[in-house]
Scaffold this motif. Structure first.
Motif, PDB file in Angstrom:
ATOM      1  N   GLY A  78       1.534  -0.147   0.308  1.00 50.31           N
ATOM      2  CA  GLY A  78       0.983  -0.446  -1.011  1.00 50.31           C
ATOM      3  C   GLY A  78       0.417   0.746  -1.757  1.00 50.31           C
ATOM      4  O   GLY A  78       0.585   0.859  -2.971  1.00 50.31           O
ATOM      5  N   MET A  82       0.898   2.079  -5.646  1.00 45.89           N
ATOM      6  CA  MET A  82      -0.160   1.994  -6.629  1.00 45.89           C
ATOM      7  C   MET A  82      -0.395   3.344  -7.317  1.00 45.89           C
ATOM      8  O   MET A  82      -0.570   3.411  -8.524  1.00 45.89           O
ATOM      9  CB  MET A  82      -1.438   1.512  -5.946  1.00 45.89           C
ATOM     10  CG  MET A  82      -2.539   1.108  -6.898  1.00 45.89           C
ATOM     11  SD  MET A  82      -4.019   0.718  -5.968  1.00 45.89           S
ATOM     12  CE  MET A  82      -4.968   2.183  -6.253  1.00 45.89           C
ATOM     13  N   HIS A  83      -0.381   4.418  -6.509  1.00 45.03           N
ATOM     14  CA  HIS A  83      -0.716   5.722  -7.074  1.00 45.03           C
ATOM     15  C   HIS A  83       0.470   6.418  -7.732  1.00 45.03           C
ATOM     16  O   HIS A  83       0.339   7.033  -8.770  1.00 45.03           O
ATOM     17  CB  HIS A  83      -1.302   6.625  -5.987  1.00 45.03           C
ATOM     18  CG  HIS A  83      -2.675   6.209  -5.566  1.00 45.03           C
ATOM     19  ND1 HIS A  83      -3.761   6.321  -6.385  1.00 45.03           N
ATOM     20  CD2 HIS A  83      -3.133   5.651  -4.413  1.00 45.03           C
ATOM     21  CE1 HIS A  83      -4.834   5.864  -5.765  1.00 45.03           C
ATOM     22  NE2 HIS A  83      -4.479   5.441  -4.566  1.00 45.03           N
ATOM     23  N   ASN A 141      -8.302   0.551  -4.826  1.00 45.12           N
ATOM     24  CA  ASN A 141      -8.545  -0.487  -5.828  1.00 45.12           C
ATOM     25  C   ASN A 141      -9.448  -1.598  -5.277  1.00 45.12           C
ATOM     26  O   ASN A 141      -9.524  -2.683  -5.843  1.00 45.12           O
ATOM     27  CB  ASN A 141      -7.231  -1.076  -6.348  1.00 45.12           C
ATOM     28  CG  ASN A 141      -7.406  -1.667  -7.730  1.00 45.12           C
ATOM     29  OD1 ASN A 141      -8.387  -1.368  -8.414  1.00 45.12           O
ATOM     30  ND2 ASN A 141      -6.479  -2.508  -8.134  1.00 45.12           N
ATOM     31  N   ILE A 146      -3.885  -4.742  -4.332  1.00 46.80           N
ATOM     32  CA  ILE A 146      -2.703  -4.100  -4.890  1.00 46.80           C
ATOM     33  C   ILE A 146      -1.676  -5.188  -5.179  1.00 46.80           C
ATOM     34  O   ILE A 146      -1.398  -6.036  -4.322  1.00 46.80           O
ATOM     35  CB  ILE A 146      -2.110  -3.073  -3.904  1.00 46.80           C
ATOM     36  CG1 ILE A 146      -3.137  -1.978  -3.636  1.00 46.80           C
ATOM     37  CG2 ILE A 146      -0.817  -2.487  -4.449  1.00 46.80           C
ATOM     38  CD1 ILE A 146      -2.728  -1.013  -2.565  1.00 46.80           C
ATOM     39  N   TYR A 148       2.221  -6.230  -6.518  1.00 47.78           N
ATOM     40  CA  TYR A 148       3.578  -5.703  -6.617  1.00 47.78           C
ATOM     41  C   TYR A 148       4.493  -6.889  -6.872  1.00 47.78           C
ATOM     42  O   TYR A 148       4.413  -7.895  -6.159  1.00 47.78           O
ATOM     43  CB  TYR A 148       3.933  -4.992  -5.309  1.00 47.78           C
ATOM     44  CG  TYR A 148       5.400  -4.782  -5.075  1.00 47.78           C
ATOM     45  CD1 TYR A 148       6.116  -3.882  -5.859  1.00 47.78           C
ATOM     46  CD2 TYR A 148       6.072  -5.452  -4.057  1.00 47.78           C
ATOM     47  CE1 TYR A 148       7.462  -3.682  -5.638  1.00 47.78           C
ATOM     48  CE2 TYR A 148       7.413  -5.250  -3.828  1.00 47.78           C
ATOM     49  CZ  TYR A 148       8.110  -4.357  -4.627  1.00 47.78           C
ATOM     50  OH  TYR A 148       9.422  -4.168  -4.399  1.00 47.78           O
TER      51      TYR A 148
END
Lengths: 331, 291
Positions: A78, A82-83, A141, A146, A148
């Motif tokens: 994840g 995210m980044h 976060n 996260i 997706y």
């Protein structure tokens, strides 16, 4: 059907039947995404249960913190997404490896401990990770988790991916237990000091067992991220819902048996789901409230009367059943 | 300076609360040699008993100790007699079978509570719930102070029981060497059953004292279980003095950590101390106090 002899292990004809059934049965439910979802969860628990079983059931290191590796695997899939927008699918490769690295690092601390202290140590490490991943919002976060958007709506591709991972897990355990290392694991479980005394590098073999175990737990975590499309620390590092349930899956099926955790996973998911859905609406609705209670009672029953689990005590169960039938017949 | 003092006082008071948790756990761990993972869940049951008595009959939480303690004592004796003791002789692959049994028991207790009381948060409002004493600029919460005083009394009583009475000597003998104790005519089976009951009764008392301070919901248990074994490892198994020292250390560490480092990491400090103690100071504080 004949046994297939491979280099490292044999696939017996029963196992071939099981493999075939796990392909055919889900295909029968092609119009029910709900049932397909259940099969996916069963397979996920097979992976987690078997990986725990290698470390606890075969090597005697009863881990109460497998959520740590499951969670780090999920975050390995994840976080890059995210980044940097990297696809979580890479997690299937990186999740396991990240978990192995974490397992090695935590092993430096927890392998100094034995028996119940090891159990408590692993529990503590998993809880610490849960708190860290909840607090460091710049990195993870935090509790927002996260998100997706999953690749496919259809569940079959997911099923066959986790099916393949589950088979790989079970057969890697089988192959390992046929090898020399497997015998070292057993000797460590039975008596660690004696194992050390006859010249086994117990630290090394405990780490090997840990590495294989954590690899599969991490891979399962990465799969969870891909399949569910959402993770947060309270879910993937959960003490009860992951660590403890993993142990119970192993216990019900039978610790120290190849197929025990698989059977345990099936029993765990089916029993809970049967009660949750009140036997698919056939029974009164209040039954759905007690699904977890029934599972807890089942755990108590198994530990009291079938210490080896369903697979471990299978001969005993069959014998009792025969005796019971004989009694009925003579009456 | 005031902040330091305030943190210290709050830490000590919370630590007193934790110490009661620890005493029950340390007894059970010392004698039965198992980690009682149903510890927090038994506390939860006691809290529900207290809550029910307060809600329906209007009995003060502190008074309901006289009801919750005996009920939990007999419940725990039954658990120990019919669920834990039979496992001692059973052949099994993992020696941790009893620990896993406590996990199962804990699960059943939580789910029972959930099906009876649902998952709603509950709390007890009494006249003294929000009462605060002011000493200069330092504030002392009344319920926490009661819990603190109560834990001191309880520790003293337990210390007397373990050190000066025949029963206490039998418990200590059984915790040191079960076989030798049996040879001296102590029924180790009876002692283990009694100890589990006693340890659980102690946390039952803690449950009644905690209720004015904490919210109550079925999953409240694990939080307390973890605190209890942190204290036990910190203080040393089977040591009541260690338990109170461990409780105070944990309380102070958490409060200072929460004040000066981060509130969110509050629950992590104890676990970190726990790991450090396990690895670097096996045996805990008992190594210095010897009792």
């Amino acid at each position: 059907m004949k046994d297939i002899n491979l280099k490292f292990f044999t696939i017996t004809k029963y196992e071939q039947i099981i493999i075939l059934l796990t392909i055919i049965i889900p295909l029968l439910f092609y119009d029910s995404p709900y049932m397909q979802g259940l099969f996916i969860f069963i397979m996920m628990w097979v992976v987690l249960g078997s990986s725990w079983n290698l470390l606890a059931g075969y090597t005697g290191q009863v881990s109460f913190g497998h959520a740590a590796y499951f969670g780090i695997g999920a975050y390995a899939a994840g976080l890059p997404f995210m980044h940097w927008g990297i696809s979580p699918w890479w997690g299937l490769l990186t999740g396991g490896i990240t978990a192995v690295v974490l397992g090695y690092l935590l092993g430096i601390v927890v392998f100094k401990l034995r028996g119940p202290y090891f159990a408590l140590g692993t529990l503590a490490t998993a809880e610490i990770l849960r708190i860290i991943f909840g607090q460091e919002e710049w990195l993870t976060n935090g509790h927002n988790g996260i998100l997706y958007v999953t690749t496919w709506v259809d569940k079959y591709p997911y099923y066959f991916i986790i099916w393949a991972i589950a088979l790989a897990t079970v057969f890697s355990v089988k192959a390992l237990m046929k090898s020399k290392a497997g015998f070292y694991f057993l000797s460590i479980r039975e008596d660690e000091d004696a194992a050390k005394a006859i010249g086994i590098n117990t630290h090394k073999y405990k780490n090997i067992s840990m590495a294989v175990s954590t690899f599969w737990a991490g891979t399962a975590g990465a799969f969870y991220m891909i399949y569910m499309g959402f993770i947060d620390p309270e879910v993937v590092f959960a003490l009860h819902n992951i660590s403890i349930i993993t142990i119970l899956v192993g216990i019900i099926g039978g610790v120290g048996t190849i197929w025990g955790p698989a059977v345990g996973a099936i029993i765990m998911v089916l029993v809970q789901e049967l009660f949750r859905s009140a036997f698919f609406g056939l029974a009164p609705q209040w039954i759905s409230k007690v699904h977890a209670l029934v599972f807890g009672l089942l755990v108590i029953f198994v530990i009291l009367y079938m210490a080896g689990g369903v697979v471990g005590d299978w001969d005993l169960i069959v014998k009792k059943f025969r005796k019971f039938r004989l009694k009925k017949a003579t009456k | 300076m005031e902040m330091v003092l305030q943190s210290l006082v709050s830490g000590l008071l919370i630590g007193g609360l934790y110490a009661i948790l620890g005493i029950g756990m340390t007894l059970i761990m010392g004698v039965l040699k198992i980690i009682n993972l149903a510890h927090g869940q038994i506390l939860m049951v006691s809290m529900y008993i207290t809550w029910t008595l307060w809600y329906y009959l209007g009995i003060d939480p502190y008074l309901s100790i006289f009801i919750s303690v005996p009920v939990i004592f007999f419940l725990a004796e039954a658990i120990s007699k019919y669920l834990l003791n039979p496992l001692i002789e059973k052949e099994s692959i993992l020696p941790e079978n009893q620990v896993l049994m406590t996990v199962g028991i804990g699960m059943v207790l939580v789910e029972l509570a959930r099906s009876i009381f649902t998952s709603d948060y509950r709390s007890v409002r009494t006249a003294y719930s929000d009462k605060v004493w002011h000493l200069g600029k330092i504030s002392i919460s009344f319920p926490l102070f009661v819990a603190f005083a109560f834990s001191l009394v309880l520790t003293a009583a337990m210390f007397y029981l373990l050190m000066k009475t025949d029963l206490g000597r039998s418990i200590r003998a059984a915790s040191q060497d079960k076989i030798a104790a049996t040879l001296m005519g102590i029924s180790s089976e009876k002692i283990t059953i009694f100890t589990y009951g006693l340890g659980s009764a102690l946390i039952a008392a803690a449950g009644s004292v905690f209720l004015p301070v904490y919210y109550l919901y079925p999953d409240v248990g694990p939080l307390f279980t973890i605190k209890a074994f942190v204290i036990t490892i910190l203080g040393g198994m089977g040591s009541t003095i260690g338990a109170i020292a461990g409780g105070l250390v944990l309380g102070i560490a958490e409060t200072f950590g929460a004040t000066y480092i981060s509130q969110g990491y509050r629950d992590a400090f104890g676990l970190f101390i726990f790991l450090v103690v396990l690895v670097f100071l096996p045996g805990g504080l008992k190594r210095f106090t010897k009792v």
